[in-house]
Every structure is written in C-alpha cells, then in structure tokens.
Design a protein around this motif. Sequence first.
Motif, PDB file in Angstrom:
ATOM      1  N   GLY A 584      -0.442 -16.884 -11.135  1.00 31.60           N
ATOM      2  CA  GLY A 584      -0.081 -15.737 -11.958  1.00 31.60           C
ATOM      3  C   GLY A 584      -0.986 -15.547 -13.144  1.00 31.60           C
ATOM      4  O   GLY A 584      -0.996 -14.466 -13.753  1.00 31.60           O
ATOM      5  N   ASN A 589      -0.112 -10.435 -18.178  1.00 32.33           N
ATOM      6  CA  ASN A 589       1.017 -10.075 -17.326  1.00 32.33           C
ATOM      7  C   ASN A 589       0.502  -9.507 -16.013  1.00 32.33           C
ATOM      8  O   ASN A 589      -0.016  -8.380 -15.989  1.00 32.33           O
ATOM      9  N   LYS A 592       2.678  -6.721  -9.957  1.00 30.36           N
ATOM     10  CA  LYS A 592       3.517  -7.288  -8.903  1.00 30.36           C
ATOM     11  C   LYS A 592       2.687  -7.671  -7.682  1.00 30.36           C
ATOM     12  O   LYS A 592       2.932  -8.702  -7.049  1.00 30.36           O
ATOM     13  N   LEU A 595       0.641 -10.855  -8.585  1.00 31.13           N
ATOM     14  CA  LEU A 595       1.499 -12.041  -8.601  1.00 31.13           C
ATOM     15  C   LEU A 595       1.823 -12.486  -7.176  1.00 31.13           C
ATOM     16  O   LEU A 595       1.779 -13.678  -6.855  1.00 31.13           O
ATOM     17  N   ARG A 619       8.192 -14.213 -15.568  1.00 32.12           N
ATOM     18  CA  ARG A 619       7.719 -13.798 -14.242  1.00 32.12           C
ATOM     19  C   ARG A 619       8.127 -14.792 -13.163  1.00 32.12           C
ATOM     20  O   ARG A 619       7.389 -15.018 -12.197  1.00 32.12           O
ATOM     21  N   VAL A 624      10.353 -10.138 -10.470  1.00 26.78           N
ATOM     22  CA  VAL A 624       9.604  -8.961  -9.997  1.00 26.78           C
ATOM     23  C   VAL A 624      10.418  -8.089  -9.060  1.00 26.78           C
ATOM     24  O   VAL A 624      10.093  -6.928  -8.848  1.00 26.78           O
TER      25      VAL A 624
END
Length: 842
Positions: A584, A589, A592, A595, A619, A624
């Motif tokens: 990640g 950040n 989706k 990740l 996360r 998610v």
Amino acid sequence: MNLWLILSLFTSILAVKDYLFKPCEQNGFCNRNKHYSKNVESSPYNINEINFNSEGNFISGIIHKSLPSRTVKLPFEISIIEGNFRFKMNENRQDINSIVNINRYDETPKWAFINTTNDQFIYKNKEIIYRDHKVAVQFNPVKFTFYYKGKPQLIINDKHFLNFEHQLLNDSDLLPFESTYNTNSDDFPDSKNDKLPLGRESIGLDFTLLEFNHLYGIPEHADSFSLKDTSNSEPYRLYNVDIFEYETNSKLPMYGSIPLLVTSKPEVSLGIFWVNSADTYIDINKGKDSSLVHFMSENGILEFIIIIEEKPQLVNYQYGKITGFSTLPNLFSLGYHQCRWNYNDEGDVLDIHSKFDQFEIPYDAIWLDIEYAENKKYFTWNKETFPNPEKMMSVLDRTGRNLIVIIDPHIKTGYQISDELLAKEITIKDSQNSTYFGHCWPGESVWIDTLNPNSQSYWNNNHLQFMKNNKNLHLWNDMNEPSVFNGPETSSPKDNLHFGNYEHRSIHNLYGLTYHESTYKSLINRNSNIRPFILTRSYFSGSQRTSAMWTGDNMSKWEYLKISIPMILTSNIVNFPFSGADVGGFFGNPSKELLTRWYQTGIFYPFFRAHAHIDSRRREPWVVGDPYTGYIRDAIRLRYKLLPVFYTSFYINSINGTPVIKPIYYENLDNGDIYDIDDEFFISDTGILVKPITDEAESKVNWIIPDDSIYYDFTNGVLSGVYKDREYGLGDIPMLLKGGSIIPMKLRYRRSSKLMKYDPYTIVIALDKDGKAYGELYVDDGESFNNDHAFIKFKFENKKFSYCIDGDYLFKLEKLIINGITVTNFKNNTIVDFDIDYHDEL
C-alpha cells in the motif's frame, strides 16, 4: 528539546533532498579515487616478498607501493576460504597521539562471516590452482587473472585502479596522480565538523569481468534489477541512511548494504564480495565484450572474496557457506502482517483483530509502532493506552495471532534504561570518548554500542523483563542505520567511537547488523528453543542469519509498487530472502485499484506486511469496500494456501541459499533475452511463475517464457489448461505453473497459520511433455529448533503418483489435482493408470 526544534527536524527529513547526501565529487575518498583512476598510467604496486606455507592453505607476503621518496610495505595474504579465493592487504601504521585506534579496521568478517575454514591449494609457477579454478599472479605490477574451466573470466587491477592510501608522513609523501582533496577535513556542509584524525585512508580496486554484461546485487537501491552503467552518472553508493520518501530509479544510498556483486553468462556465474563496512561507492562501465567494476571504500583493510561457479545458485551456496544461510523462520512470520503507525490503544488493536475474523481474512501478526511506549521510552508501555498488554496478547493468542512491537537503538535520555547505559559505559561515544548525545524520535537520545561485548548481558536483561512470558510477542528493530536526525546525512557522525576505539566511519554499514543480532541473542536467551522473529531496516552481509528486512519508507504510488519487485529480487540473489515492501505504500493514500494490485503483488513478497504512515488514512482490507475487499481477501487467502510452498522454499534456502523468489534468468542461462527481466519471477524451484500487474488500468500481461517447457495457467492459484494469452481482470492474479512441477497447498480457510497446522494437503501436479512431474514439501512444528520434521519428495511418472518421506512428522494427504482434474480415490500413496496427457486442455 523544544517543540519547534522537533518539528523542524521532522520536516527537514520528510522528503528526499539530494543536497543532504554526499555525491561522489564532494565525498573526499570517492573524489580522490576517481581522480586516481583518471590519471594513473602505471600501477606503483608490486609483489616483493611471497611465502607459501607448508600446509598449502595460505600465501603471505609484502606488496611494495613505490613512492618518490620511500617504499610503503603492505602485508598481504591469499587463501581459499570455503572453496573461494580470498585476498587481504593491510598496513603497518606508525603510532600517533590519538584517542582513535590507529589500526585499519579488520573485524568486518567477525560480524559478517560464520565459522569458516581454509582449503588447501597448489601454488606453482606464480599460479594458484584449486579444482577447476586457476589464478595467475602477476608480480609487477600486481595483477590477478582468474580462470575457470580453462578460460579467463576475471582480471583484477588490469586498469591499475588499485589504490591503497598509505599513512602520510609529510605533505609531499604522495605520487603525482594521488589527490589530497579533503585529506584532513570535510567541506561537505552537513559534515564539516568531521575531525578525520587519521587523515586519508581509502582503498580502491578495479575488476574486469570478461564477457559479462549483466551485473546484479550490491543492495540497497531503489533501482532496476540489472545494474546500470555509471560512466556518466553517480556511482552506486553503499552507506546505510534513513532516507525518507526515497526516489525510484536512484543510486542514492538506502537503509542497508550488502557489498556482493553477482553476474552470470552461459556456463559461468561469478560473485565479488567486497568485505568492507565503511562508506563505499561502486562505479560500473559496461563495454561490448566486458564490464569494468570499480570498488572504492573510505577506510579499512583491502579484502575481497571471488566466487566462480557454473550456475548462479552455486554462487548463492558458496556465499552462504561464508556468511551463513537464513535461519528457517517461524511459520507465522510467513503469514500476513497488519501494521500502521500507530494503532491507538488496546481497544483499537482488538477491534482490528476482530474485524479480520468478521470479514474472514486470515492474518498472523499485528504491529505497534513507537506510540505504544510511554513517551517513546523503549521497554515501557503507555499505561493510559495499553494498561494491560498481557491480557491483550492473550486474546490474540487464542486464535494464533502475534504482537510485534518496535525497539530502536536510540534511547531517550532521563530514564532508567539510558541512565544505566551511561553508568555501564556501553553507549556510542563522541570523538572525545564521551557519550554521544543526538536526536531521534524521543528527542535527546543516546545509542547503545552493540559492538561492545559488555552490552549483551544488559540487553538480555531488558528484553527478559519487558517481554516476560508473552510467547506471542516479537520485535521490530527500526532506525538502526543508525538514524540521527541532527547528524550528518541523518546518521551518526563518522568520528564517533565504538568499542575498541574504532571510528564509526569504519563500521557504519554493519552497525545495524550488530544491533539486530544483539536482539536475536536476547531472544534466544529468553527462550533457546523458539526461533526469534526480528524485522530490521538496516542490514549488512550476514543479516540474513537472524532477521527479516523491508524496503523502508516507500510511497503510495504505482512506481513504488513496480520498483519493489527488482528491489526484493536483488535482496534474494544476495542471500537475504526474507524481504518485503510496505504493501500500500508507507506515505500517502493509495487508490483502491493500487491497493488491490499491491496486495496481489505483496502475497509473493517473502515478507508480507501492510504498513502506513500516521498521517495516512486507514486502509485495512475491509475499509476500501467491495469489490476491492473481496479481491484483497482472495489474495491474502491465496498466500495462506501457498504457505507450504513458501515454508518449503525457505527451508531449501536455509540449506543451500536458493532464492525464495528467483529471477527467471536462473532458469535458463542460455537465453540471452531474459537476463534483464525484473517484473516476473519464480517462487524458488517450485515452477510457479508470477508476473504481478503494476500499472494502472492494465489488464494485459506480456509473459516472458524463459525456456521451451510447457506452462499451465495457474491464475489465482487455480490450475487450468495450457497457458494462452488472456486478459486479467482486477480480481485476477497472473500466475503460471511450469510443466513437471508438483506443489503442496492447504485449501481450507483458517484464521491464522497456527490453526492450519493439522489441515491436510492438496497436491497440485502439472505434467511436463513426457507426462512427468516432481516436487517437495518440508514440514515441522513451525516455531522451534527441534529436529522433528518430515521432508517429502513427490513423483509422477508412468501415470503413477508416489511419494517418499524422510522423517515422521505429521503429513496427511487429502486430494490431488492433476492438470486441473481433482482425484480423491487413491489408496496409500499410489495412483495407477491415471489416463491424461500433458496437452489435455480443460
């Protein structure tokens, strides 16, 4: 330390700033060696005296360095260590009035090597002969030419770059092509206070690799797997530093250093092990017919080991005999690790713990960063947020989960631990031999000197008292480069002193190793039968024996996902297989999609951990939402299905050094098109070939097949027909299985690896073109040093499946999957007349 200063120091290191790190031209020893290599015309070094001892296991002598006014005598020794050529050259230095130990540092092998032996060899007519190896020794000037199977493979000092900066007796005690740049001072702004009491003492040497064009190794760098030509750029640098938000495709130094360079071509593989723990640069020049490698180190003795074998796996084996193989890790440590900076309190930890079960996602360890401790004082708990850690750990233990907490080498001043370190005089000292005080996360700190043998018993006692009888508590050693926020290049001043009054400049790259090894010994002292788990950020040759590592503070960007694969491949081929990257990305950040793809890649990292910065949004896999949570759950579950594969691969590595994730060129040295491939890899020798998707919105995978074997589609760990081009949706994990392979899997969902212990095995068989396949499985209790185990060899030949077991540990077979067809109606360990051809498409 006031709040403003803390924030100022923190902000200054939040992103890579090139000006904080010395380029070669501003680093005295690198500048001088580059000057030397550009200006030297003939080497001033020649062998004057040589003696071959009667037992035939070493040569000793004197190399003369000819100066205009005198001759410098440099003692040298040649031996064959564990079947490999070893050269050492030192200097007899004149005494000076100094606190510093005036001897060149020669104890790097003490930390990097295991117990090794010298082999006998023949020395005749200026040739060293050992088995298929021959080294021709030229006396004037010094030159070594290495032959393997009758052909020259390597020449040392062919370009006359050998440079041993002798102790200066006066300012004119130099050769015309030697430089005096920064001999007695350092004009780099960040290290202008470096006292350099011994002056210049660097070493340099060239290695000409004949017909080798693909070079690898010398981690750690966030760069391509195949090393790049540095003729018109910065050299690669080995100098362990805390480098926040490191850049990709960079030769800047990072957290760890392993000075092993490896290379291969058909029928020959070679390793150069530069045995030096000081600041080091490596220049690479790739020619049409050969490659030139120039090693340069700030100080220490000149020592190197040459490994020449037929295959790269044998280079791994030979290097492992010198520095040790990885200890077989705890089974739990190969599962999924959940971490962030920081989980807030006991309630937060147990909530995360319960949600994994709620969403039916297995995991094995949850981690606590620095905030768990009272005011960042290690060996303590924050009583407000973690009032009953033993009870919390007992809850985790019910389902086989573990807790891992951080203990770093910087110790906050003003409490019992630092007071006792000061009283026992086992701290790193400044240049005046008083305790060094610097700044790190707790504010003003002192650093334990783990090179001091007197530190071990104290470290043992602290761990024993802190960890008590919590059998599921394990450790994380971070910031052990060492990271010093107000130090030069965010590290310790080079003129600091360690045990024996050696300067920090001599041992810098191995300090992290001494720290995590001290922790390892403390855990063995606590329980001598349980394999410790320790994660280290800083490392050196030999670190593989006692720790895992990760690639540090990466970012939540696609390029960091992509670069993680060559970084971990590099770690594996230099015998540090237990490696991973923060899934990640640590900073930022991730989207989706990113990740999801990172989890699908991370399940193949030998060390599989998600981690995030304190300012990053939560996360965990369920945050998610679907469909992404479902994709991530499937990926993590696949890792657990493959735990028998990974555990067996780690066992094989522990006895012969075979990489756990293996470059595809290992599979076929005759295929010149695959040497630079660094976005796909094999899992050890299992036949599993993986090519993670590391680009946004990508669904097409262009497989590079390394040989003419048959390969089967193994997407998401499900064996189907012979491989064909296909699209891979966001829920798909691209995998192939090589024909001729047999792999063991455990397919039942359990909440942790410990709860899988008694589950039966499913054996997946992919037949080759002749209808044959082979595989292996290693089984033991997964945590102790007991010898009870089973090593199982599987075979499918002549339409019959069979296996043999060495040992008597529990093994239960549930079913077979042969070319995608499930078989359960077998008796004992044999299937007769299984009627399927390799080319059947299902």
